[in-house]
Design a protein around this motif. Structure first.
Motif, PDB file in Angstrom:
ATOM      1  N   LEU A  55      35.673  14.134  13.283  1.00 32.68           N
ATOM      2  CA  LEU A  55      34.966  14.862  14.416  1.00 32.68           C
ATOM      3  C   LEU A  55      36.115  15.941  14.849  1.00 32.68           C
ATOM      4  CD1 LEU A  55      33.132  12.261  16.310  1.00 32.68           C
ATOM      5  CD2 LEU A  55      32.304  14.042  14.785  1.00 32.68           C
ATOM      6  N   VAL A  56      37.461  15.667  14.910  1.00 37.85           N
ATOM      7  CA  VAL A  56      38.213  16.726  15.509  1.00 37.85           C
ATOM      8  C   VAL A  56      38.538  17.663  14.460  1.00 37.85           C
ATOM      9  CG1 VAL A  56      40.664  17.109  15.960  1.00 37.85           C
ATOM     10  CG2 VAL A  56      39.766  14.886  16.611  1.00 37.85           C
ATOM     11  N   ASN A  70      36.734   4.272  15.060  1.00 38.66           N
ATOM     12  CA  ASN A  70      37.956   3.982  14.386  1.00 38.66           C
ATOM     13  C   ASN A  70      38.480   5.643  14.406  1.00 38.66           C
ATOM     14  OD1 ASN A  70      36.933   5.131  12.017  1.00 38.66           O
ATOM     15  ND2 ASN A  70      36.134   3.296  11.705  1.00 38.66           N
ATOM     16  N   ASN A  71      39.898   5.659  14.068  1.00 37.04           N
ATOM     17  CA  ASN A  71      40.835   6.774  14.136  1.00 37.04           C
ATOM     18  C   ASN A  71      40.194   7.619  13.106  1.00 37.04           C
ATOM     19  OD1 ASN A  71      42.780   6.348  16.209  1.00 37.04           O
ATOM     20  ND2 ASN A  71      43.395   4.710  15.097  1.00 37.04           N
ATOM     21  N   GLU A  72      39.510   6.942  11.785  1.00 34.97           N
ATOM     22  CA  GLU A  72      39.235   7.951  10.504  1.00 34.97           C
ATOM     23  C   GLU A  72      38.268   8.574  10.793  1.00 34.97           C
ATOM     24  OE1 GLU A  72      41.804   4.411   9.493  1.00 34.97           O
ATOM     25  OE2 GLU A  72      40.082   4.508  10.598  1.00 34.97           O
ATOM     26  N   ALA A  87      28.420  20.433  16.831  1.00 34.83           N
ATOM     27  CA  ALA A  87      29.714  20.831  17.065  1.00 34.83           C
ATOM     28  C   ALA A  87      30.063  21.466  18.368  1.00 34.83           C
ATOM     29  CB  ALA A  87      30.314  21.572  15.857  1.00 34.83           C
ATOM     30  N   TYR A  88      28.912  22.283  18.800  1.00 34.61           N
ATOM     31  CA  TYR A  88      29.115  23.165  19.847  1.00 34.61           C
ATOM     32  C   TYR A  88      29.142  22.104  21.115  1.00 34.61           C
ATOM     33  CZ  TYR A  88      27.771  25.845  23.963  1.00 34.61           C
ATOM     34  OH  TYR A  88      27.863  26.607  25.061  1.00 34.61           O
ATOM     35  N   PHE A  89      28.022  21.199  20.981  1.00 38.16           N
ATOM     36  CA  PHE A  89      27.835  20.438  22.354  1.00 38.16           C
ATOM     37  C   PHE A  89      28.591  19.281  22.362  1.00 38.16           C
ATOM     38  CE2 PHE A  89      23.470  22.241  21.900  1.00 38.16           C
ATOM     39  CZ  PHE A  89      23.393  22.738  23.312  1.00 38.16           C
ATOM     40  N   SER A  90      29.091  19.024  21.202  1.00 39.68           N
ATOM     41  CA  SER A  90      30.155  17.779  21.139  1.00 39.68           C
ATOM     42  C   SER A  90      31.483  18.180  21.829  1.00 39.68           C
ATOM     43  CB  SER A  90      30.495  17.101  19.842  1.00 39.68           C
ATOM     44  OG  SER A  90      30.965  18.054  18.927  1.00 39.68           O
ATOM     45  N   ARG A  91      31.853  19.513  21.684  1.00 43.73           N
ATOM     46  CA  ARG A  91      32.923  20.298  22.339  1.00 43.73           C
ATOM     47  C   ARG A  91      32.802  20.326  23.816  1.00 43.73           C
ATOM     48  NH1 ARG A  91      32.798  23.598  17.891  1.00 43.73           N
ATOM     49  NH2 ARG A  91      31.895  25.496  18.981  1.00 43.73           N
TER      50      ARG A  91
END
Length: 257
Positions: free
Chosen positions: A170-171, A163-165, A150-154
Motif C-alpha cells: 500500500l505504501v 501485516n507488514n507485507e 490511492a487518492y482517498f487512502s492518502r
C-alpha cells in the motif's frame, strides 16, 4: 432490508462494506463490535448475499442496512451509493470507515461532502501489478478504481492493514505515509465481550475425545454440511469443533443436521 437496534449516542461511526460476506468476516464484525463497546452508534451499509446470510447486530448501538445485489453492476452500485447517502444524511458522524477499495472510495466521497474524517480498512488488496495484467474495459475500470483508492487512502486519517507485507504494498502503490498505517492482525472472538484467551469463553470439551477443529469461515464453500453429515462414519471418540464467533443462516442449517 434494515436491521436496527440502535440506542442513540454522542459518537457515531459509519462503515461501508461493498461485498456480501460481512456476516462471516470476523475482522469487520469485530471492528463494529469494538466501536459499539466504546460508545459509538454504528451505521453499517453492506451488500446482502443470500448464501452468506444477513449481518445481525449484537449491540443495541448498531444499525445495519443490507443492499440487495442486483445482477446489473451499475444498478448494484447505484443502490449501494443511495443507501450509504441515506445512512449519513442529516446525521452528525464522527468518522467514516471504508472497507477495501470500494469502501474507501465511498467513505472518501462522503467524507468530503459531509466534512467528516475517514479511515481505510484494507483486507483485500488491489495491487497495481494485478491491474496491469488485465486487458480492455476491465483494465480501464480497475485502473480507475485503483486511482480513486490511492487518492482517498492518502487522505485517510489512518489505514488499517493485517501485516507488514501488505503495508509495504500500500505504501508503494498508493503513496500512503508510513506513519498513517496501523497494523492489526486478523483475530477472532469466541463470544461477545470475551477475549479469545478468556477461560470462560472456551468450550468445555471432554479430555478423552479427539477434536477435529475447523478454524475459518462457516460457509457452504467449506463443505461443512458434508463434513457434519459424514460424522457417523468417524470414530466414536471424535468430536467436531466449529470456530464460529458469529451467527449466520448457514450455521443455523448446520445445527439442524
Amino acid at each position: 432490508m434494515r436491521t436496527s437496534t440502535r440506542d442513540a449516542g454522542p459518537k457515531k461511526a459509519a462503515v461501508f462494506v461493498y461485498y456480501g460476506w460481512l456476516s462471516i468476516s470476523p475482522s469487520i464484525v469485530g471492528t463494529i463490535r469494538t466501536l459499539s463497546e466504546h460508545g459509538y452508534a454504528v451505521d453499517v451499509v453492506y451488500l446482502y448475499n443470500e448464501e452468506q446470510g444477513a449481518f445481525v447486530p449484537d449491540s443495541p448501538n448498531v444499525t445495519a442496512v443490507a443492499v440487495s445485489q442486483h445482477r446489473s453492476r451499475s444498478r448494484r452500485l447505484a443502490a449501494f451509493l443511495r443507501a450509504c447517502w441515506n445512512a449519513v444524511k442529516g446525521r452528525q458522524h464522527s468518522v467514516f470507515i471504508g472497507i477495501d477499495p470500494e469502501g474507501i472510495i465511498v467513505a472518501g466521497l462522503l467524507g468530503w461532502l459531509k466534512r467528516v474524517p475517514f479511515a481505510y480498512y484494507s483486507l483485500e488488496l488491489l495491487a497495481r501489478e494485478d491491474v496491469a495484467k488485465t486487458k480492455g474495459i476491465r483494465r480501464l475500470l480497475l485502473r480507475t478504481k485503483k486511482c480513486l483508492e490511492a487518492y482517498f487512502s492518502r487522505q485517510a486519517r489512518v489505514t488499517i492493514v493485517q501485516n507488514n507485507e501488505r503495508a509495504d504494498i500500500l505504501v508503494k502503490d498508493n503513496g500512503i505515509e508510513t506513519g498513517r498505517i496501523l497494523l492489526i492482525p486478523n483475530a477472532y472472538q469466541l463470544g461477545h465481550g470475551n477475549a479469545i484467551c478468556s477461560e470462560s469463553s472456551l468450550p468445555k470439551l471432554p479430555y478423552d475425545r479427539k477434536i477435529i477443529l475447523h478454524a475459518g469461515s462457516v460457509i457452504p464453500q467449506m463443505c461443512i454440511e458434508e463434513m457434519v453429515s459424514n460424522m457417523n462414519s468417524w470414530p466414536r471418540c471424535t468430536s467436531l469443533l466449529l470456530h464460529a464467533p458469529y451467527a449466520t443462516d448457514h450455521l443455523e442449517r448446520i445445527r439442524e443436521l
